[in-house]
Design an enzyme around this catalytic site. Sequence first.
Site, PDB file in Angstrom:
ATOM      1  N   GLU A  21       0.840  -1.201   0.000  1.00  0.00           N
ATOM      2  CA  GLU A  21       0.000   0.000   0.000  1.00  0.00           C
ATOM      3  C   GLU A  21       0.875   1.250   0.000  1.00  0.00           C
ATOM      4  O   GLU A  21       0.586   2.224  -0.701  1.00  0.00           O
ATOM      5  CB  GLU A  21      -0.897   0.039   1.230  1.00  0.00           C
ATOM      6  CG  GLU A  21      -1.976  -1.022   1.251  1.00  0.00           C
ATOM      7  CD  GLU A  21      -2.832  -0.907   2.495  1.00  0.00           C
ATOM      8  OE1 GLU A  21      -3.989  -0.476   2.358  1.00  0.00           O
ATOM      9  OE2 GLU A  21      -2.329  -1.246   3.593  1.00  0.00           O
ATOM     10  N   LYS A  98     -11.639   4.777   1.664  1.00  0.00           N
ATOM     11  CA  LYS A  98     -10.537   3.992   1.087  1.00  0.00           C
ATOM     12  C   LYS A  98     -11.180   2.910   0.211  1.00  0.00           C
ATOM     13  O   LYS A  98     -11.303   1.750   0.596  1.00  0.00           O
ATOM     14  CB  LYS A  98      -9.689   3.384   2.212  1.00  0.00           C
ATOM     15  CG  LYS A  98      -8.408   2.734   1.766  1.00  0.00           C
ATOM     16  CD  LYS A  98      -7.589   2.293   2.974  1.00  0.00           C
ATOM     17  CE  LYS A  98      -6.296   1.640   2.568  1.00  0.00           C
ATOM     18  NZ  LYS A  98      -5.495   1.218   3.731  1.00  0.00           N
TER      19      LYS A  98
END
Length: 119
Positions: A21, A98
């Site tokens: 990420e 997200k």
Amino acid sequence: MDRIALSGVTAVGHHGVFDFERREGQPFVVDAVLHLDFTAAAASDDVLDTAHYGEVAECIRGWITGAPVNLIEALAVRIAEDLLERFPVTAVDITVHKPKAPIQVQFGDVAVSVHRERP
């Protein structure tokens, strides 16, 4: 109390607990509601008497694209506290989405929301 709502501020950030990420990045979307009194701005018709939402959007984008944090909860709180410092608002509501979170089941969105007020 009057409100300015700014929704869908989107940028790529490198937040998350996983190495991939932070390395690859992903989109984050922020919604903000700014609570303030429009009386002065309505009387003056001057952007200096309100929270300039273009500047608010730039600030939010800066937090999304800035130094990574592990949790979107931390990102939401940092954005809220910064907006309270920079703009003439009495309170803010921040939601951080997200949408590409690394979850192994099908989902539509992951979001956290915070409300912060001036002391």
